[in-house]
Motif scaffolding. Structure first.
Motif, PDB file in Angstrom:
ATOM      1  N   SER A  53       0.819  -1.211   0.000  1.00  0.00           N
ATOM      2  CA  SER A  53       0.000   0.000   0.000  1.00  0.00           C
ATOM      3  C   SER A  53       0.855   1.264   0.000  1.00  0.00           C
ATOM      4  O   SER A  53       0.343   2.341   0.254  1.00  0.00           O
ATOM      5  N   PRO A  55       4.382   3.517  -1.819  1.00  0.00           N
ATOM      6  CA  PRO A  55       5.367   3.574  -2.897  1.00  0.00           C
ATOM      7  C   PRO A  55       6.632   2.823  -2.492  1.00  0.00           C
ATOM      8  O   PRO A  55       6.923   2.682  -1.302  1.00  0.00           O
ATOM      9  N   GLN A  58       9.162   3.946   0.295  1.00  0.00           N
ATOM     10  CA  GLN A  58       8.698   4.097   1.666  1.00  0.00           C
ATOM     11  C   GLN A  58       8.746   2.795   2.460  1.00  0.00           C
ATOM     12  O   GLN A  58       8.532   2.805   3.667  1.00  0.00           O
ATOM     13  N   LYS A 372       3.533   1.125  -6.656  1.00  0.00           N
ATOM     14  CA  LYS A 372       3.628   0.285  -5.459  1.00  0.00           C
ATOM     15  C   LYS A 372       3.790  -1.149  -5.916  1.00  0.00           C
ATOM     16  O   LYS A 372       3.311  -1.503  -6.980  1.00  0.00           O
TER      17      LYS A 372
END
Lengths: 417, 217
Positions: A53, A55, A58, A372
């Motif tokens: 959930s 990118p 992250q 993602k």
């Protein structure tokens, strides 16, 4: 005569020798274990789903929190997967930095393993020695990334920043006067590479110290020789990797067999055990410490002589420099897009694996072309090891469970994910 | 490698695209034959099961943010639920029937030949059922339990198909794409009842970065 049947015993989840939150349900016959059923998942954080959930960039920080004693190796597998999806090649210097920090991480991991394992089966002092050296390497982590553990230092396209030219120093306090601080800072006067070099030159002596305490120690041998024996063919079938597989005598190391980054240019050996018991796995890991130290020395020498970029020059993946952002519109836009939306990877699926200290740490990533990952699967080395706990503990005494857990080098961050 | 596979493998299979390593696709009836020949044929010798991964292909390729045409209103955070980050408990998002929704991907490693292969099986029916491979690789035991726990895939012939990672008494299969990211229930200690209680989650779902697919120019 009163008849005794098997009885059930609960081990953990709050047991100091369980290395985290392992709950074991043991079927005992007297003091002999008939079966062990590990209950895991007490540390399950759904890392894979969280990563789906967010990118790509992250989730690097989540990787540190998987196997939280070999942080950068986890990041490594993750960024390798992204780089493979994007088909990008990283600068040579970044490769050497990654290899160096992979080996620093291996030493960190093995030192913690050594200290905790020895502590669990009754040798207190090794722990204190191991943590003394660990502290120096933690300082390297801190100097390069700003944090002692959860570094987020590897990025797709290279590493976050180049090695620092200065090593942080101790300062005078109410507890230590100038003289003492100066003594403490003796190896921190130069760059970080000098500090690592100094460490690498005295570390073999430290390994001798640990070995003096354990290798020929009668009690240590009584606790580990012949405990948790795994035959080589069985070890392969059970999905063992890393020192667990090499302890059983299989010469298999991804750094040699499927080299990534610059491991093919490194000169090092792969230690292999003979008997497949806990003592041989101990010997394998001790030799790995020496070999890692050798690799670090080769890396520092190369890094010393070859300055250069540590991040690819591609604004679609790597953030632009801070200076450029102030003067160039393009850089500002790239920065904005990169940190709000991220980058899209081409459709496809990849599996990348690194030789983490505990074994093969793999990332299976499926991309549907979005910013993602569509599916991220983490192949944790400890997972199949713990799954074989029942087999390894069977017909051993209760106290040997602790040895087997220790020899498997269990960390729950990666098993529960 | 492909020739070697074609020569020695028993059972139906086809090659799959968009993959970094050799990937073969088989069906659930041929799975055990294919796996058996991959493991036990000495020319192939895939002795180790590295990984077993379940995948839920629901919402594959669907985006939350269009990139083709410009809008005058900009991006709205209140768009209709579709991804697991946006939905909450009891949101009905699933279509009635989905072909090949689930997939089980096996990663095999041959230590003697130093190569890897990926085997994929797509499953359409509800509930998804597939043969267990625990008889071939004991390592599959926990991997299959994990796939059952997180995706609800049933493994026929597994000796002990219990939940592995989720809590005792957990309901649902959390890694399915129609399971909300925020979960369904939360637990807390109730001082009046003097015990832990479960209640519906109080947080609201939100997505900080929407899913976007940008075509390469």
């Amino acid at each position: 005569m009163k008849e005794f049947k098997n009885f059930t015993m609960n081990f953990g989840p709050q047991h100091p020798a369980a290395h985290g939150v392992l709950r074991l349900v043991l079927q005992m016959e007297g003091e002999v274990i008939k079966s062990a059923d590990p209950h895991i998942g007490l540390l399950h954080r759904a890392t894979e789903k969280l990563a789906e959930s967010k990118p790509y960039n992250q989730s690097i920080g989540y990787m540190d929190r998987l196997d939280y004693v070999s942080m950068m190796c986890n990041e490594h597998a993750y960024v390798l997967a992204i780089e493979k999806l994007l088909s990008i090649e990283i600068p040579e210097r970044a490769k050497y930095i990654r290899v160096m920090f992979d080996e620093i991480t291996r030493i960190l991991n093995h030192l913690l393993w050594l200290g905790a394992h020895a502590l669990d089966i009754g040798a207190m002092s090794v722990f204190l020695y191991a943590f003394r050296e660990r502290e120096d390497l933690m300082d390297c982590y801190e100097a390069v990334s700003g944090t002692r553990m959860h570094a987020t230092y590897y990025r797709p396209g290279g590493v976050a920043r180049d090695l620092p030219s200065k090593m942080p120093k101790y300062i005078t306090s109410t507890l230590k006067n100038n003289e003492q601080i100066k003594e403490q800072n003796y190896n921190r006067e130069g760059s970080m590479l000098d500090f690592i070099n100094d460490f690498a030159s005295r570390f073999p002596g430290c390994i001798d110290e640990y070995e003096n305490l354990l290798t020929d120690n009668r009690i240590w041998k009584q606790r580990t020789v012949g405990i948790g024996v795994v035959e080589p063919e069985r070890a392969i079938e059970l999905g063992f990797t890393g020192p667990m597989l090499r302890g059983s005598g299989i010469d298999w190391d991804l750094r040699k067999k499927q080299p990534y980054e610059v491991y093919d240019k490194m000169n090092f050996d792969i230690p292999v055990g003979k008997t497949g018991d806990s003592y041989d796995r101990y010997l394998v890991r001790m030799e790995e410490l020496r070999q890692s130290n050798k690799i670090i020395q080769q890396c520092t020498q190369w890094l010393h002589n070859n300055p250069g970029p540590t991040m690819i020059d591609d604004a679609k993946v790597a953030p632009p420099s801070r200076d450029n952002m102030k003067v160039e519109m393009e850089s500002l836009i790239h920065h904005f897009k990169l940190f709000t939306e991220g980058y899209c990877t081409p459709k496809g699926e990849v599996y990348t694996a690194v030789e983490a200290p505990k074994g093969e740490f793999g990332i299976y990533m499926i991309s549907d072309g979005a910013n993602k990952p569509f599916r991220l699967k983490i192949r944790a080395p400890g997972f199949p090891h713990l799954a074989a706990l029942n087999e390894m503990c069977k017909d051993h005494m209760l106290s040997d469970v602790v040895t087997v857990i220790g020899t498997q080098d269990i960390v729950f961050g990666e098993i529960d994910r | 490698m492909e020739n070697l596979i074609a020569k020695h493998i028993v059972g139906q299979y086809e090659l799959e695209e968009y993959s970094d390593i050799l990937t073969i696709k088989t069906n659930k009836n041929s799975l055990l034959d294919v796996m058996n020949s991959l493991k036990n044929n000495k020319a192939l010798d895939f002795a180790q099961l590295t990984d077993l991964c379940a995948v839920d292909y629901y919402t594959y390729g669907e985006t939350e943010w269009g990139t083709k045409e410009a809008t005058s209103t900009g991006y709205s955070r209140g768009i209709k639920p579709s991804s697991h980050g946006r939905i909450k408990f009891e949101d009905k998002t699933l279509p009635n029937k989905m072909e090949n929704r689930f997939c089980v991907a096996y990663h095999l490693l041959s230590i003697s030949n130093n190569n890897r292969i990926r085997v994929k099986v797509y499953l359409s029916d509800a509930p998804p059922i597939i043969k267990s491979i625990t008889s071939l690789w004991p390592a599959a035991d926990w991997y299959e339990r994990e796939a059952f726990d997180l995706f609800g895939i049933l493994f026929e012939g597994h000796p002990d198909l219990r939940r592995l990672l989720s809590d005792y008494g957990f309901i649902g299969h959390p890694f399915r794409k129609d399971f909300p990211l925020i979960g369904n229930t939360q637990i807390r200690y109730d001082p009046n009842l003097k015990r832990i209680i479960q209640e519906p989650v109080s947080i609201t779902p939100r997505v900080l970065v929407p899913k976007v697919i940008r075509e390469e120019k």
